[in-house]
Design a protein around this motif. Structure first.
Motif, PDB file in Angstrom:
ATOM      1  N   LEU A  31       0.869  -1.172   0.000  1.00 10.53           N
ATOM      2  CA  LEU A  31       0.000   0.000   0.000  1.00 10.53           C
ATOM      3  C   LEU A  31       0.906   1.223   0.000  1.00 10.53           C
ATOM      4  O   LEU A  31       1.790   1.337   0.848  1.00 10.53           O
ATOM      5  N   SER A  32       0.687   2.126  -0.946  1.00  8.98           N
ATOM      6  CA  SER A  32       1.628   3.222  -1.132  1.00  8.98           C
ATOM      7  C   SER A  32       0.932   4.567  -1.259  1.00  8.98           C
ATOM      8  O   SER A  32      -0.109   4.683  -1.904  1.00  8.98           O
ATOM      9  N   GLY A  33       1.559   5.567  -0.665  1.00 10.39           N
ATOM     10  CA  GLY A  33       1.158   6.938  -0.927  1.00 10.39           C
ATOM     11  C   GLY A  33       1.689   7.365  -2.294  1.00 10.39           C
ATOM     12  O   GLY A  33       2.550   6.704  -2.875  1.00 10.39           O
ATOM     13  N   ARG A  34       1.173   8.472  -2.800  1.00 14.32           N
ATOM     14  CA  ARG A  34       1.537   8.929  -4.142  1.00 14.32           C
ATOM     15  C   ARG A  34       3.027   9.207  -4.286  1.00 14.32           C
ATOM     16  O   ARG A  34       3.668   8.764  -5.241  1.00 14.32           O
ATOM     17  N   ARG A  35       3.618   9.963  -3.365  1.00 12.31           N
ATOM     18  CA  ARG A  35       5.031  10.326  -3.521  1.00 12.31           C
ATOM     19  C   ARG A  35       5.935   9.104  -3.502  1.00 12.31           C
ATOM     20  O   ARG A  35       6.870   8.996  -4.297  1.00 12.31           O
ATOM     21  N   VAL A  81      -2.248   2.257  -4.758  1.00 15.36           N
ATOM     22  CA  VAL A  81      -1.738   3.618  -4.603  1.00 15.36           C
ATOM     23  C   VAL A  81      -2.865   4.535  -4.144  1.00 15.36           C
ATOM     24  O   VAL A  81      -3.930   4.579  -4.762  1.00 15.36           O
ATOM     25  N   PHE A  82      -2.611   5.254  -3.062  1.00 13.93           N
ATOM     26  CA  PHE A  82      -3.575   6.209  -2.528  1.00 13.93           C
ATOM     27  C   PHE A  82      -3.166   7.602  -2.998  1.00 13.93           C
ATOM     28  O   PHE A  82      -2.068   8.062  -2.702  1.00 13.93           O
ATOM     29  N   SER A  83      -4.048   8.239  -3.758  1.00 16.92           N
ATOM     30  CA  SER A  83      -3.731   9.556  -4.299  1.00 16.92           C
ATOM     31  C   SER A  83      -5.008  10.324  -4.594  1.00 16.92           C
ATOM     32  O   SER A  83      -5.986   9.746  -5.076  1.00 16.92           O
ATOM     33  N   HIS A  84      -4.962  11.614  -4.320  1.00 13.83           N
ATOM     34  CA  HIS A  84      -6.066  12.506  -4.683  1.00 13.83           C
ATOM     35  C   HIS A  84      -5.773  13.201  -6.007  1.00 13.83           C
ATOM     36  O   HIS A  84      -6.650  13.873  -6.552  1.00 13.83           O
ATOM     37  N   THR A  85      -4.552  13.042  -6.528  1.00 11.16           N
ATOM     38  CA  THR A  85      -4.158  13.788  -7.725  1.00 11.16           C
ATOM     39  C   THR A  85      -3.895  12.926  -8.952  1.00 11.16           C
ATOM     40  O   THR A  85      -3.960  13.424 -10.066  1.00 11.16           O
ATOM     41  N   ALA A  91       0.111  -1.978 -10.393  1.00 15.76           N
ATOM     42  CA  ALA A  91      -0.496  -1.094  -9.399  1.00 15.76           C
ATOM     43  C   ALA A  91      -1.902  -0.699  -9.849  1.00 15.76           C
ATOM     44  O   ALA A  91      -2.222  -0.743 -11.032  1.00 15.76           O
ATOM     45  N   ARG A  92      -2.687  -0.327  -8.871  1.00 16.73           N
ATOM     46  CA  ARG A  92      -4.010   0.235  -9.129  1.00 16.73           C
ATOM     47  C   ARG A  92      -4.263   1.344  -8.114  1.00 16.73           C
ATOM     48  O   ARG A  92      -3.655   1.360  -7.024  1.00 16.73           O
ATOM     49  N   LEU A  93      -5.129   2.262  -8.471  1.00 22.97           N
ATOM     50  CA  LEU A  93      -5.497   3.324  -7.541  1.00 22.97           C
ATOM     51  C   LEU A  93      -6.471   2.781  -6.506  1.00 22.97           C
ATOM     52  O   LEU A  93      -7.341   1.947  -6.827  1.00 22.97           O
ATOM     53  N   ALA A  94      -6.331   3.218  -5.279  1.00 22.17           N
ATOM     54  CA  ALA A  94      -7.245   2.818  -4.207  1.00 22.17           C
ATOM     55  C   ALA A  94      -8.646   3.292  -4.547  1.00 22.17           C
ATOM     56  O   ALA A  94      -8.845   4.406  -5.042  1.00 22.17           O
ATOM     57  N   GLU A  95      -9.604   2.436  -4.291  1.00 25.98           N
ATOM     58  CA  GLU A  95     -11.006   2.762  -4.548  1.00 25.98           C
ATOM     59  C   GLU A  95     -11.810   2.860  -3.270  1.00 25.98           C
ATOM     60  O   GLU A  95     -12.939   3.337  -3.282  1.00 25.98           O
ATOM     61  N   ALA A 114      -8.459  -5.845   2.347  1.00 26.17           N
ATOM     62  CA  ALA A 114      -8.531  -6.553   1.060  1.00 26.17           C
ATOM     63  C   ALA A 114      -7.152  -7.040   0.622  1.00 26.17           C
ATOM     64  O   ALA A 114      -7.012  -8.154   0.122  1.00 26.17           O
ATOM     65  N   ALA A 115      -6.133  -6.200   0.807  1.00 26.63           N
ATOM     66  CA  ALA A 115      -4.772  -6.597   0.425  1.00 26.63           C
ATOM     67  C   ALA A 115      -4.306  -7.785   1.249  1.00 26.63           C
ATOM     68  O   ALA A 115      -3.691  -8.716   0.720  1.00 26.63           O
ATOM     69  N   LEU A 116      -4.595  -7.765   2.536  1.00 27.22           N
ATOM     70  CA  LEU A 116      -4.201  -8.876   3.405  1.00 27.22           C
ATOM     71  C   LEU A 116      -4.985 -10.145   3.075  1.00 27.22           C
ATOM     72  O   LEU A 116      -4.435 -11.243   3.109  1.00 27.22           O
ATOM     73  N   ASP A 117      -6.256  -9.992   2.724  1.00 27.87           N
ATOM     74  CA  ASP A 117      -7.081 -11.153   2.358  1.00 27.87           C
ATOM     75  C   ASP A 117      -6.643 -11.775   1.038  1.00 27.87           C
ATOM     76  O   ASP A 117      -6.872 -12.959   0.805  1.00 27.87           O
ATOM     77  N   ALA A 118      -6.013 -10.986   0.168  1.00 26.13           N
ATOM     78  CA  ALA A 118      -5.643 -11.448  -1.171  1.00 26.13           C
ATOM     79  C   ALA A 118      -4.350 -12.254  -1.206  1.00 26.13           C
ATOM     80  O   ALA A 118      -3.965 -12.755  -2.256  1.00 26.13           O
ATOM     81  N   THR A 119      -3.667 -12.375  -0.066  1.00 24.23           N
ATOM     82  CA  THR A 119      -2.378 -13.059  -0.050  1.00 24.23           C
ATOM     83  C   THR A 119      -2.190 -13.821   1.261  1.00 24.23           C
ATOM     84  O   THR A 119      -2.831 -13.494   2.268  1.00 24.23           O
TER      85      THR A 119
END
Length: 187
Positions: free
Chosen positions: A45-49, A83-87, A95-99, A108-113
């Motif tokens: 899980l990642s922030g934008r920067r 990726v968590f981003s407002h921009t 990667a995918r943007l957080a929804e 969900a990430a923990l359940d997927a692995t």
């Protein structure tokens, strides 16, 4: 488990007042250790920067110019990332943007692995710490005082009890500290 791991200064910052963090660049011994730890992850899980900083491992072929770089790039590219981003409107690579909100995406990430999931980016990790989602803190404490900048941990209103799990001192004099959230008997 959800793991938050970063290089930090002795005074607890992951970047200095100008946003620089070159003082935390790992030497070969630490890089090998990072490769081993990253290999154990099933998600990130990642922030934008941080996402933008790490994207080079997926897009720049020169990052694979040596054995260690190629090994890390292969492992990093294979990890599913949220990726968590407002921009950002889109992301690249695996990667995918957080929804959903952070707590839902983490679950969900923990359940997927069947592996651990890491979280990175100071703001995102701070939110996860405040929500009580982070199971382990892993710090690579660098022998430098920067006097201010981006803190590793957010200010908290209640104490967070931790248990020291592991320490290691690298040849570079960087000290690895691994802490788990202390659980009371009812958990």
């Amino acid at each position: 488990m959800l793991i938050y791991s970063m290089g930090v200064s002795v005074d607890g910052f992951i970047a200095d007042r100008e946003g620089a963090f070159g003082w935390s660049t790992p030497n070969e011994e630490q890089f090998r250790f990072h490769i081993t730890q990253t290999r154990e992850l099933g998600g990130f899980l990642s922030g934008r920067r941080l996402y933008e900083t790490m994207l080079v491992w997926e897009t720049d072929p020169s990052m694979r110019d040596d054995e260690l770089g190629a090994a890390f790039a292969d492992i990093w590219c294979a990890i599913p990332k949220v990726v968590f981003s407002h921009t950002l409107d889109s992301v690249q690579g695996n990667a995918r943007l957080a929804e959903a909100p952070l707590a839902e995406e983490a679950a969900a990430a923990l359940d997927a692995t069947d592996k651990d999931v890491a979280i990175g980016g100071a703001g995102l990790a701070a939110a996860a710490v405040e929500l009580g989602l982070v199971d382990e803190l892993r710090m690579f404490r660098n022998p430098v005082v920067v006097g201010g900048g981006t803190p590793f941990l957010p200010p908290v209103t209640d104490d967070i009890a931790l248990e020291l799990i592991e320490t290691r001192t690298f040849g570079s004099r960087v000290i690895y500290e691994r802490y788990g959230r202390a659980r009371d008997e009812s958990e």
